[in-house]
Design an enzyme around this catalytic site. Structure first.
Site, mmCIF file in Angstrom:
data_model
loop_
_atom_site.group_PDB
_atom_site.id
_atom_site.type_symbol
_atom_site.label_atom_id
_atom_site.label_comp_id
_atom_site.label_asym_id
_atom_site.label_seq_id
_atom_site.Cartn_x
_atom_site.Cartn_y
_atom_site.Cartn_z
ATOM 1 N NE ARG A 31 -3.762 -2.227 0.277
ATOM 2 C CZ ARG A 31 -4.425 -3.100 1.013
ATOM 3 N NH1 ARG A 31 -4.688 -2.843 2.268
ATOM 4 N NH2 ARG A 31 -4.873 -4.234 0.492
ATOM 5 C CD GLU A 175 -11.808 -10.763 7.032
ATOM 6 O OE1 GLU A 175 -11.028 -10.512 7.967
ATOM 7 O OE2 GLU A 175 -11.791 -10.137 5.967
ATOM 8 C CE LYS A 217 -13.140 -7.473 7.803
ATOM 9 N NZ LYS A 217 -12.216 -6.483 8.357
ATOM 10 C CB SER A 259 -14.254 -2.422 1.567
ATOM 11 O OG SER A 259 -12.868 -2.327 1.775
ATOM 12 N N GLY A 260 -13.156 -5.378 0.507
ATOM 13 C CA GLY A 260 -12.718 -6.379 -0.471
ATOM 14 C C GLY A 260 -12.323 -5.884 -1.850
ATOM 15 N N GLY A 261 -11.914 -4.615 -1.964
ATOM 16 C CA GLY A 261 -11.506 -4.131 -3.287
ATOM 17 C C GLY A 261 -12.575 -3.276 -3.961
ATOM 18 N NE ARG A 290 -8.475 -3.633 0.031
ATOM 19 C CZ ARG A 290 -8.619 -4.762 -0.682
ATOM 20 N NH1 ARG A 290 -8.098 -4.830 -1.883
ATOM 21 N NH2 ARG A 290 -9.275 -5.792 -0.182
HETATM 22 P P1 13P Z 1 -10.713 -4.431 3.080
HETATM 23 O O1 13P Z 1 -11.886 -3.657 3.591
HETATM 24 O O2 13P Z 1 -9.642 -3.567 2.460
HETATM 25 O O3 13P Z 1 -11.106 -5.594 2.243
HETATM 26 O O4 13P Z 1 -9.984 -5.025 4.368
HETATM 27 C C1 13P Z 1 -10.759 -5.584 5.356
HETATM 28 C C2 13P Z 1 -10.022 -6.652 6.031
HETATM 29 O O5 13P Z 1 -9.790 -6.570 7.209
HETATM 30 C C3 13P Z 1 -9.610 -7.816 5.256
HETATM 31 O O6 13P Z 1 -9.178 -8.829 6.122
#
Ligand code: 13P
Length: 336
Positions: A31, A175, A217, A259-261, A290
């Site tokens: 990042r 998650e 999550k 958010s996953g991208g 992100r």
């Molecule tokens: P993102 O929201 O960037 O996908 O990250 C969340 C997260 O904690 C992934 O493990």
């Protein structure tokens, strides 16, 4: 109400959500180098500390997930990072898995590791103030995957992790992330995500987890990022709610999406739509990495001493996400 359930509600109730600032040093290096900043412990701390001392932390962020390096760092005002977070009213959390490694006998897939020695590590994290934890399992979708082997072995590891965390009096974030990368349809995402989440709960129940003391999550139900099959926010909301209603036991108090991208706007808009249509008893909020940090990071990288400008961007994103967690966001608010 159990103590664990109380912690869950402090983190995610009343329009609050989670700031996922637990990027491993490897991910954080990607990042930072993408915005031409060198990835030193000092720079990682400086950016994160800038976010953690922002004004909207109090109103919008109920919990912050940290990485091992950060939980032991001292902020520039002489407070340990977990204490800085607590002073805003948010609860410090910690990522405790040690990453996704190749899964033997299905080596294109991943198994998340970190169970060995976990009980002792949890003790240390509790002592420095952590009251919740995160473990991320990751699955890809294509015509062969996720395999039954990957689904079962990751669900088993998530349940063993959750049991150890609750034993220590902390809340586990569970998650299971089904990745957006790929050309799969939203329907494939719905089917595979439902299968993964259902298996997770089968294992969590087998391991006697107190379901009122966890946060799930998951990913939202989306079409793959390379798919031609783009779907509307209404469909994202409909399919995501269908998946969760059919897969998550009603004792679970809350769901905090990754958010996953997705872009910041997409992640906000989709969460808002989900909440507008939320006909479940689950709290539906954000646990974004992100989608809470991207604009702030880009701005900060141009002038790392401009704390106020960086915080303004983070404050805005946090406020937008908090409104979306209540179904009160609208695009016109983005320009205000
Ligand atoms: P993102 O929201 O960037 O996908 O990250 C969340 C997260 O904690 C992934 O493990």
């Amino acid at each position: 109400m159990s103590e664990l359930n109380e912690i869950v509600l402090k983190i995610i109730a009343d329009g609050k959500g989670i700031l996922a600032a637990d990027e491993s040093n490897g991910t954080m290096t990607k990042r930072l180098t993408s915005v031409n900043i060198s990835s030193s412990p000092e720079n990682r701390l400086l950016f994160r500390e800038t976010l953690f001392s922002s004004e909207k932390m109090k109103e919008c962020i109920g919990g912050v997930i940290l990485y091992d390096e950060t939980i032991n760092q001292m902020s520039s005002i002489g407070k340990l990072i977990p204490d800085l977070i607590s002073s805003s009213g948010a609860i410090p959390g910690i990522k405790v898995d040690t990453g996704a490694k190749d899964l033997a006998n299905s080596s294109e897939e991943k198994i998340t590791e970190g169970l060995d020695g976990l009980r002792d590590r949890l003790k240390k994290y509790y002592e420095v103030g952590a009251r919740f934890t995160k473990w991320r399992a990751v699955f890809s979708i294509n015509d062969k995957y996720p395999s039954k082997l990957a689904i079962h072995s990751n669900a088993h590891a998530l349940a063993r992790y959750a049991a150890l965390v609750q034993e220590k009096g902390m809340v586990p974030i569970v998650e299971p992330e089904v990745l957006m990368e790929g050309d799969h349809s939203a329907k494939d995402c719905l089917n595979k995500t439902s299968e993964v989440i259902q298996k997770c709960f089968e294992e969590l129940i087998l391991h006697k987890i107190d379901l009122s003391g966890i946060i799930l999550k998951p990913n939202m139900i989306l079409a793959g990022s390379q798919s031609k099959d783009k779907i509307s926010k209404e469909e994202v909301s409909e399919k995501t709610l269908e998946c969760l209603k059919n897969s998550v036991p009603s004792e679970v108090p809350g769901i905090a999406f990754l958010s996953g991208g997705q872009s910041e706007n997409e992640a906000t808009e989709n969460l808002n739509e989900i909440n507008k249509n939320n006909n479940t008893n689950f709290i539906m909020t954000y646990s974004y990495g992100r989608a809470l940090q991207q604009s702030a990071l880009k701005f900060w990288s141009k002038d790392v001493r401009n704390k106020k400008g960086t915080q303004d961007l983070f404050n805005h994103r946090a406020k937008m996400c908090s409104l979306a967690a209540q179904g009160k966001w609208s695009i016109v608010l983005e320009d205000k």
